[in-house]
Each structure stands twice: as C-alpha cells, then as structure tokens.
Design a protein around this motif. Structure first.
Motif, PDB file in Angstrom:
ATOM      1  N   ARG A   1       0.868  -1.185   0.000  1.00  0.00           N
ATOM      2  CA  ARG A   1       0.000   0.000   0.000  1.00  0.00           C
ATOM      3  C   ARG A   1       0.899   1.228   0.000  1.00  0.00           C
ATOM      4  O   ARG A   1       2.083   1.145   0.355  1.00  0.00           O
ATOM      5  CB  ARG A   1      -0.914   0.020   1.232  1.00  0.00           C
ATOM      6  N   PRO A   2       0.370   2.399  -0.359  1.00  0.00           N
ATOM      7  CA  PRO A   2       1.154   3.623  -0.196  1.00  0.00           C
ATOM      8  C   PRO A   2       1.321   3.924   1.293  1.00  0.00           C
ATOM      9  O   PRO A   2       0.414   3.674   2.088  1.00  0.00           O
ATOM     10  CB  PRO A   2       0.289   4.699  -0.859  1.00  0.00           C
ATOM     11  N   ILE A   3       2.485   4.412   1.686  1.00  0.00           N
ATOM     12  CA  ILE A   3       2.692   4.839   3.070  1.00  0.00           C
ATOM     13  C   ILE A   3       3.251   6.259   3.070  1.00  0.00           C
ATOM     14  O   ILE A   3       3.930   6.676   2.130  1.00  0.00           O
ATOM     15  CB  ILE A   3       3.630   3.897   3.849  1.00  0.00           C
ATOM     16  N   GLY A   4       2.965   7.007   4.125  1.00  0.00           N
ATOM     17  CA  GLY A   4       3.494   8.358   4.198  1.00  0.00           C
ATOM     18  C   GLY A   4       2.848   9.155   5.310  1.00  0.00           C
ATOM     19  O   GLY A   4       2.034   8.646   6.097  1.00  0.00           O
ATOM     20  N   ASP A   5       3.226  10.447   5.364  1.00  0.00           N
ATOM     21  CA  ASP A   5       2.704  11.355   6.376  1.00  0.00           C
ATOM     22  C   ASP A   5       2.725  12.767   5.809  1.00  0.00           C
ATOM     23  O   ASP A   5       2.838  12.951   4.587  1.00  0.00           O
ATOM     24  CB  ASP A   5       3.509  11.245   7.681  1.00  0.00           C
ATOM     25  N   ALA A   6       2.622  13.773   6.671  1.00  0.00           N
ATOM     26  CA  ALA A   6       2.553  15.162   6.220  1.00  0.00           C
ATOM     27  C   ALA A   6       3.792  15.608   5.467  1.00  0.00           C
ATOM     28  O   ALA A   6       3.767  16.617   4.751  1.00  0.00           O
ATOM     29  CB  ALA A   6       2.316  16.082   7.416  1.00  0.00           C
ATOM     30  N   ASN A   7       4.880  14.873   5.571  1.00  0.00           N
ATOM     31  CA  ASN A   7       6.123  15.248   4.908  1.00  0.00           C
ATOM     32  C   ASN A   7       6.297  14.621   3.522  1.00  0.00           C
ATOM     33  O   ASN A   7       7.233  14.962   2.800  1.00  0.00           O
ATOM     34  CB  ASN A   7       7.311  14.855   5.789  1.00  0.00           C
ATOM     35  N   GLY A   8       5.417  13.694   3.159  1.00  0.00           N
ATOM     36  CA  GLY A   8       5.529  13.046   1.852  1.00  0.00           C
ATOM     37  C   GLY A   8       5.056  11.608   1.929  1.00  0.00           C
ATOM     38  O   GLY A   8       4.750  11.097   3.015  1.00  0.00           O
ATOM     39  N   ASN A   9       5.003  10.937   0.787  1.00  0.00           N
ATOM     40  CA  ASN A   9       4.555   9.550   0.783  1.00  0.00           C
ATOM     41  C   ASN A   9       5.224   8.769  -0.340  1.00  0.00           C
ATOM     42  O   ASN A   9       5.795   9.341  -1.270  1.00  0.00           O
ATOM     43  CB  ASN A   9       3.036   9.473   0.653  1.00  0.00           C
ATOM     44  N   LEU A  10       5.166   7.450  -0.192  1.00  0.00           N
ATOM     45  CA  LEU A  10       5.670   6.521  -1.209  1.00  0.00           C
ATOM     46  C   LEU A  10       4.495   5.781  -1.812  1.00  0.00           C
ATOM     47  O   LEU A  10       3.782   5.086  -1.105  1.00  0.00           O
ATOM     48  CB  LEU A  10       6.617   5.502  -0.569  1.00  0.00           C
ATOM     49  N   PRO A  11       4.256   5.876  -3.099  1.00  0.00           N
ATOM     50  CA  PRO A  11       3.163   5.144  -3.736  1.00  0.00           C
ATOM     51  C   PRO A  11       3.344   3.634  -3.648  1.00  0.00           C
ATOM     52  O   PRO A  11       3.793   3.261  -3.075  1.00  0.00           O
ATOM     53  CB  PRO A  11       3.216   5.615  -5.193  1.00  0.00           C
ATOM     54  N   ASP A  12       3.783   2.796  -4.152  1.00  0.00           N
ATOM     55  CA  ASP A  12       3.921   1.352  -3.992  1.00  0.00           C
ATOM     56  C   ASP A  12       5.147   1.088  -3.108  1.00  0.00           C
ATOM     57  O   ASP A  12       6.212   0.751  -3.603  1.00  0.00           O
ATOM     58  CB  ASP A  12       4.052   0.690  -5.353  1.00  0.00           C
ATOM     59  N   ALA A  13       4.963   1.247  -1.816  1.00  0.00           N
ATOM     60  CA  ALA A  13       6.106   1.364  -0.908  1.00  0.00           C
ATOM     61  C   ALA A  13       6.860   0.049  -0.710  1.00  0.00           C
ATOM     62  O   ALA A  13       6.275  -0.990  -0.414  1.00  0.00           O
ATOM     63  CB  ALA A  13       5.632   1.882   0.443  1.00  0.00           C
ATOM     64  N   VAL A  14       8.167   0.137  -0.907  1.00  0.00           N
ATOM     65  CA  VAL A  14       9.110  -0.925  -0.549  1.00  0.00           C
ATOM     66  C   VAL A  14      10.261  -0.241   0.176  1.00  0.00           C
ATOM     67  O   VAL A  14      10.938   0.609  -0.400  1.00  0.00           O
ATOM     68  CB  VAL A  14       9.640  -1.677  -1.795  1.00  0.00           C
ATOM     69  N   THR A  15      10.470  -0.585   1.434  1.00  0.00           N
ATOM     70  CA  THR A  15      11.498   0.098   2.229  1.00  0.00           C
ATOM     71  C   THR A  15      12.578  -0.878   2.682  1.00  0.00           C
ATOM     72  O   THR A  15      12.312  -2.069   2.904  1.00  0.00           O
ATOM     73  CB  THR A  15      10.879   0.788   3.455  1.00  0.00           C
ATOM     74  N   GLU A  16      13.767  -0.357   2.844  1.00  0.00           N
ATOM     75  CA  GLU A  16      14.914  -1.171   3.241  1.00  0.00           C
ATOM     76  C   GLU A  16      14.865  -1.492   4.723  1.00  0.00           C
ATOM     77  O   GLU A  16      14.467  -0.663   5.547  1.00  0.00           O
ATOM     78  CB  GLU A  16      16.215  -0.442   2.915  1.00  0.00           C
ATOM     79  N   VAL A  17      15.292  -2.708   5.076  1.00  0.00           N
ATOM     80  CA  VAL A  17      15.350  -3.156   6.472  1.00  0.00           C
ATOM     81  C   VAL A  17      16.759  -3.676   6.746  1.00  0.00           C
ATOM     82  O   VAL A  17      17.099  -4.797   6.358  1.00  0.00           O
ATOM     83  CB  VAL A  17      14.307  -4.258   6.748  1.00  0.00           C
ATOM     84  N   PRO A  18      17.625  -2.885   7.406  1.00  0.00           N
ATOM     85  CA  PRO A  18      18.971  -3.341   7.724  1.00  0.00           C
ATOM     86  C   PRO A  18      18.978  -4.355   8.875  1.00  0.00           C
ATOM     87  O   PRO A  18      18.244  -4.202   9.857  1.00  0.00           O
ATOM     88  CB  PRO A  18      19.705  -2.056   8.129  1.00  0.00           C
ATOM     89  N   ILE A  19      19.817  -5.363   8.753  1.00  0.00           N
ATOM     90  CA  ILE A  19      19.932  -6.424   9.764  1.00  0.00           C
ATOM     91  C   ILE A  19      21.401  -6.550  10.158  1.00  0.00           C
ATOM     92  O   ILE A  19      22.299  -6.486   9.304  1.00  0.00           O
ATOM     93  CB  ILE A  19      19.439  -7.775   9.215  1.00  0.00           C
ATOM     94  N   VAL A  20      21.660  -6.760  11.442  1.00  0.00           N
ATOM     95  CA  VAL A  20      23.005  -7.023  11.954  1.00  0.00           C
ATOM     96  C   VAL A  20      22.965  -8.328  12.736  1.00  0.00           C
ATOM     97  O   VAL A  20      22.061  -8.541  13.555  1.00  0.00           O
ATOM     98  CB  VAL A  20      23.513  -5.882  12.854  1.00  0.00           C
ATOM     99  N   ILE A  21      23.936  -9.204  12.494  1.00  0.00           N
ATOM    100  CA  ILE A  21      24.048 -10.463  13.227  1.00  0.00           C
ATOM    101  C   ILE A  21      25.401 -10.482  13.935  1.00  0.00           C
ATOM    102  O   ILE A  21      26.455 -10.408  13.296  1.00  0.00           O
ATOM    103  CB  ILE A  21      23.916 -11.674  12.288  1.00  0.00           C
ATOM    104  N   ILE A  22      25.382 -10.546  15.260  1.00  0.00           N
ATOM    105  CA  ILE A  22      26.606 -10.616  16.066  1.00  0.00           C
ATOM    106  C   ILE A  22      26.973 -12.083  16.276  1.00  0.00           C
ATOM    107  O   ILE A  22      26.116 -12.911  16.628  1.00  0.00           O
ATOM    108  CB  ILE A  22      26.432  -9.897  17.410  1.00  0.00           C
ATOM    109  N   GLU A  23      28.249 -12.392  16.090  1.00  0.00           N
ATOM    110  CA  GLU A  23      28.742 -13.769  16.206  1.00  0.00           C
ATOM    111  C   GLU A  23      29.535 -13.924  17.498  1.00  0.00           C
ATOM    112  O   GLU A  23      30.228 -12.997  17.937  1.00  0.00           O
ATOM    113  CB  GLU A  23      29.636 -14.086  15.002  1.00  0.00           C
TER     114      GLU A  23
END
Length: 382
Positions: free
Chosen positions: A17-39
């Motif tokens: 779905r589109p996501i956003g707020d008063a500052n702007g929005n993304l039409p077909d939203a795909v956002t990055e999710v950074p992951i860290v794995i500690i060994e």
C-alpha cells in the motif's frame, strides 16, 4: 562467551500500500530493512534490526567482550563515540547492536527475551497505524477494518495538512474500528508539521467532533516549551519522543512538563526503551512504542515496564526473509516462547531477493521546505 565478529544483511518490507505522512509519501512502498548479526565464539548469534550506521567504530567497543554484559556494553558504545556524539544515525547503530546483544543473552539463558527481562504477561496492547495519508477513504476503511477483525479498538491517522479532509477521515477510521466498541480510540499524528498556535487551532477544531486520545509530534521534536503550552491548551494528550536519540534528549521536555505520553522509536533499541520507561515512570507518565514493525524485539522490554500504555502496529507481515515469533490478535501483540527475541533470519531468501534487484526508496523522511509555514491548511500547496 566472547563476541568475535558481526555481519550485515539488508532485506525489504513490501507494504502492499502507499505509506506516508505530512512530509511526503511513497506510492507502492518498498522500504529497506537493515539487519546485523553478532557472532560469538560459542556459536550463539544475535539478531538486531534497525541500522548499519557507524558499525565498525561501535563494534570496536564490544569486540572480545562477553555479550551478556548488555547494559555495560551499551554504555561502552556510547563512550566510544564521545567526541562526535551518539545522536541521530549513530544511535541507530548502537541500538541495533544492543538488540542483537539482548538476543544472545536470552538465547544463552534458554528463555524468550520478554521473560528474561522480567515480563509476566506476554500480551501487549496495541493500536493500528496505517501510515495512511495517501490512502483513499475506501482503502483507509479497509485497512482499519482489517485490524478491527483482529480485535483492535484504537487507531492513528496521519494528517495535519487539510482540516476538512482530516475531519472526514477520522470518521472513516472511527467507523472501521467500531466493530468492538462504540467509542474507538483515535490518535492523530502531524509529524512535526505545525507551529504552536497552528496546533492549538487545528486540534481545537478536531476536538469539536472527536475525543482524541492523543496528538502526536505536533511540533518540532525539541520544542519543550511549545509542547507544554499546547498540552495546556487542548484536551488530548500530547505524545512525542520517537525521534529523540538518548535519554539526555528527553531531559528538557521532562523539565518543561511537555510530554503527556512518552514515545520511543522501536528502532532505538531495548536498553534505550528500558531506561526511558523508568525515567517516565518516575514522573507518572505512560510510555508507548512507535513502529513495532521496525524492531519487534523492543516489544519484549515493554512487558517488563509498569507504565507501558500501547504499541504501534503498522503491518501484519514481517519483512522478506524474517520470521517473528509473535501473533497479532486480540487488539495487540502476543509474544512467543522461542528463546531470544524470537526473530529468525532466512539469509538465503534475503540474498536471492537482493540479487533480483529490489527497490529501496528513502521514504517520507525529508522535511518539506515550507513545513509549518503555511497560512492556510486546506490541503493545497501555494
């Protein structure tokens, strides 16, 4: 047990779905999710979700240490960046490593993180949040009706640019959430888009028709005096704090009596939320997590705090390649029994998706040049 290394991954969240707020929005939203794995040298690995900022510099503060000394290692990371400061993006790196350390500590103990932290009840009350400023009225109703089907009775609308539209859309949300209550809880989020008197006028107009639970981020995040003035002028609670990085940044707001509800971004980590929660409790203030989907591990800390009010739930699906041991039901989050934070990473699936060329737009995180400087709030840029 010793920390011997870390590795990073990036996956994506396809919102559908589109996501956003008063500052702007993304039409077909795909956002990055950074992951860290500690060994570790014993083979136990910890997963943190949030940020890749400043990791090399921060990791030097914890390498070779026992990962179970989480509180002390949190302070070591802050001390390591003393001269340049720990605010902003750097705090995101600290928080992500912190979450991975807590994951290791709970896995080593063979307990779910919520139990290790001292929680008694695995259930957390929540509210629905569509990041919904770009949704049509029909889409808006469908989103909140879907959460109502899972027992949710409260929801938060994004707005602040068009009073007439927001009055109408609050009615849509109230109707969709009315399946289980005649008085659904309504929150309103302006995402720092107003000045003080704009906020007073706008909220007063909303309150002529709706009894709002809170107004979120009405002013710039550092405006302690303004938030206190606003709180005294409206019926709704004033909620803020999700973008403050570190307990030190809350001190001016606490001193001014500014927040009625103290918010913490889920991405700022577990140690941050625990410390903030206790500071708020000393002032008889409730706390609320913003963006549970961004870092589900933070929810475990809420079970151990006496003043947790409710947590923001933005989506029912985890990012690609991640599984979370939780169930969204009965108007909230039910945490599972898996040892650790309950996050499982499918590295092969994430790698395959990255090779397929996922888009990672930056999102509505750039403040418009005329934000807070519009004379007429009617939804039209002039």
């Amino acid at each position: 047990m010793k920390i011997i290394g870390y590795r990073t991954l990036s996956t994506v969240h396809a919102w559908g779905r589109p996501i956003g707020d008063a500052n702007g929005n993304l039409p077909d939203a795909v956002t990055e999710v950074p992951i860290v794995i500690i060994e570790t040298d014993e083979g136990i690995e910890g997963v943190g979700i949030g940020s890749h900022a400043d990791l090399d510099r921060l990791f030097s503060a914890i390498e070779g240490e026992d990962p179970r000394s989480v509180a002390a290692l949190f302070d070591r990371m802050i001390a390591r960046v003393f001269k340049s400061g720990h605010a902003g993006a750097t705090y995101g790196g600290i928080a992500t490593l912190d979450a991975a350390l807590w994951d290791i500590k709970a896995k080593a103990a063979g307990e779910p993180l919520w139990r290790l932290l001292g929680g008694r009840d695995r259930y957390l009350p929540g509210y629905a949040s569509g990041l919904d400023i770009a949704l049509t009225d029909d889409e808006l109703h469908a989103f909140y009706a879907g959460f109502a089907d899972r027992g949710f009775v409260a929801g938060k609308l994004k707005g602040g640019l068009d009073l007439d539209a927001d009055l109408r859309r609050l009615g849509v949300v109230a109707d969709a959430l009315g399946a289980h209550t005649a008085r659904p809880g309504l929150m309103f989020d302006a995402n720092e888009s107003w000045q003080v008197k704009q906020a007073v006028r706008y909220v007063a107009a909303l309150e002529q028709r709706y009894d709002l639970v809170w107004v979120e981020e009405p002013l710039r995040r550092w405006d302690a005096a303004g938030h206190a003035r606003l709180s005294n002028a409206i019926r709704a609670a004033v909620a803020t704090g999700e973008n403050l990085t570190g307990l030190d940044q809350f001190r001016p707001l606490f001193d001014a009596g500014a927040p009625d509800i103290v918010q913490a971004g889920a991405g700022w980590g577990i140690s941050h939320f625990l410390r903030l929660g206790h500071a708020a409790a000393s002032r008889d203030l409730p706390v609320s997590i913003v963006g549970h989907d961004a870092n589900p591990a933070t929810a475990a800390a809420a079970t151990a705090l006496p003043n947790h009010l409710t947590t923001e739930v933005q989506d029912l699906r985890p990012p690609l390649g991640l599984a979370v041991d939780q169930v969204i039901t009965d108007g909230g989050i039910v945490l599972g029994d898996q040892p650790g934070a309950g996050i499982t990473v499918d590295e092969a699936a994430i790698t395959a998706a990255a090779e397929a060329g996922w888009s990672t737009p930056t999102g509505p995180h750039t403040r418009p040049p005329r934000a807070g400087l519009r004379v007429i709030l009617d939804g039209t840029e002039r």
